[in-house]
Design an enzyme around this catalytic site. Structure first.
Site, PDB file in Angstrom:
ATOM      1  N   ALA A  80       0.910  -1.173  -0.062  1.00  0.00           N
ATOM      2  CA  ALA A  80       0.023   0.184  -0.127  1.00  0.00           C
ATOM      3  C   ALA A  80       0.707   1.208   0.108  1.00  0.00           C
ATOM      4  O   ALA A  80       0.337   2.107   0.262  1.00  0.00           O
ATOM      5  CB  ALA A  80      -0.884   0.116   1.174  1.00  0.00           C
ATOM      6  N   GLY A 114       2.507   2.481  -2.682  1.00  0.00           N
ATOM      7  CA  GLY A 114       1.895   2.952  -3.919  1.00  0.00           C
ATOM      8  C   GLY A 114       0.756   3.828  -3.562  1.00  0.00           C
ATOM      9  O   GLY A 114       0.370   4.899  -4.178  1.00  0.00           O
TER      10      GLY A 114
END
Length: 309
Positions: free
Chosen positions: A256, A258
C-alpha cells in the site's frame, strides 16, 4: 499551498478486497511450502486503500465500487464509513467480495494474487448511475482492478466533467488503449507497470526516463513513475523531467505504499497544492507507511505528517 478546506473532494473508482496477509522469511518458490511467521486479515484493494489514504491525508472522499453481500463486504463497507468516506456509490453485488492473498518476506517485498469477486461487477452502467459522485469531486482516481469498460467509462465521464483525472495502471499487463491517454491528467505506474505499458525494461531512474518519454510520446500528459526506495521520476507537461529522491526510512512492509502516495497526491491536488509540493507530501506519506505492517493499517493521517514537520 494546500488548504485544509472541507471542499477538497476526491472520488475513487475501484476495487475493495479483503487482504489475507502472511509474513514469511522469504517468498516461496514454485511447488515449495514455507512456514510463515504471522497471518492477518485486513481491508485492502487498490481502490479502498487509495480512498482511505486520501481521506486520512486531508480530503473528503467518495468510493464508487462494489462489495459482496457477505461478511467481508460488510466489514469493508464499515471500514470505509469509519474513515468518513461516502459509500453512497458503493454497490452490493452478487459475487463474493474480492480477496487478495499476500506474502510479505523479511526484506519487506511482497507477492500478491487477487480474486476480483464483486469488483468484476463494476460496469459502465454503474458509473453512469453514480455520476453525481464524480461530479462532486475535484479529483477522480481510477486503477485497473475493475473491468476495463468501467474504467474507461469513469475516465471519460471525469474528463467530460472537467475533473483532474488520475490513473494508477495496476495491475498492468500491456499497453493502455490509445484512446485512454487523452482522458488522463496523471498516469502513475511503478517500475513493473511502466515496463508492461511500454515493453521497456525499467530497473533504474534512467530506464524510467525512457519509459516516461515513451508514454508521453504516446499521448500521456503527465507521467509519474514510482521507484520505491529510489524515489519518483516525474515527467510533467511544461516542466523539465525530475527525479524526486525518496525519504530514507527503515522499511517494514511496502504493501500500500503506492496507494498511499496516490491518495496523498490526490488529496493535495484537491486542496489546491502546487504539483511539486503535492508530490513531496505524497512521498513523505508513502515513506511513513512502509515503516508499518499491513495495507490500510499502515496509511498515516495528515496530523502525523504535520507533527513530523
Amino acid at each position: 499551498m494546500a488548504s485544509n478546506s472541507t471542499d477538497a473532494r476526491v472520488t475513487v473508482v475501484g476495487s475493495l478486497n479483503m487482504d489475507l496477509v502472511v509474513r514469511a522469511p522469504r517468498l516461496p518458490q514454485p511447488g515449495e511450502t514455507l512456514a510463515g511467521h504471522t497471518f492477518a486479515q485486513v481491508a485492502g484493494g487498490k481502490g479502498g486503500n487509495q480512498a482511505v489514504a486520501a481521506a486520512r491525508l486531508g480530503a473528503r472522499v467518495a468510493m464508487l465500487g462494489c462489495v459482496g453481500a457477505d461478511p467481508n463486504g460488510a466489514q469493508l463497507r464499515a471500514g470505509l464509513e469509519a474513515e468518513g468516506i461516502d459509500c453512497t456509490a458503493l454497490d452490493t453485488g452478487r459475487e463474493p467480495s474480492g480477496v487478495a492473498l499476500i506474502v510479505v518476506d523479511d526484506a519487506s517485498q511482497n507477492t500478491i494474487v487477487i480474486v476480483a469477486g464483486s469488483n468484476g461487477e463494476v460496469t459502465p452502467d454503474a458509473i453512469a448511475r453514480h455520476e453525481a459522485a464524480l461530479a462532486a469531486a475535484q479529483v477522480v482516481i481510477c486503477q485497473l482492478e475493475t473491468p476495463p469498460a468501467a474504467v474507461r467509462a469513469a475516465l471519460a465521464a471525469a474528463r467530460r466533467l472537467g475533473k483532474i483525472v488520475i490513473l494508477n495502471p495496476a495491475p498492468a499487463t500491456g499497453p493502455l488503449p490509445a484512446d485512454w491517454l487523452p482522458l488522463i491528467d496523471y498516469l502513475i505506474p511503478n517500475e513493473t507497470e511502466a515496463a508492461a505499458l511500454t515493453g521497456l525494461t525499467v530497473e533504474s531512474p534512467d530506464d524510467a526516463a525512457q519509459a516516461a518519454a515513451a508514454l508521453r510520446a504516446a499521448g500521456a500528459r503527465n507521467v509519474l513513475i514510482t521507484l520505491g526506495a529510489r524515489g519518483l521520476y516525474a515527467a510533467l507537461d511544461g516542466a523539465a523531467p525530475a527525479l524526486y529522491d525518496a525519504p530514507r526510512v527503515a522499511a517494514v512492509d511496502t504493501t500500500a505504499a503506492g496507494d498511499t502516495f496516490i491518495g496523498g497526491f490526490a488529496a493535495q491536488l484537491a486542496q489546491g497544492a502546487e504539483v511539486d509540493a503535492a508530490l513531496r507530501f505524497a512521498q513523505r506519506a508513502a515513506a511513513l507507511s512502509v515503516t508499518r505492517a499491513g495495507a490500510q493499517p499502515s496509511i498515516p493521517r495528515r496530523a502525523e505528517l504535520d507533527a513530523l514537520g
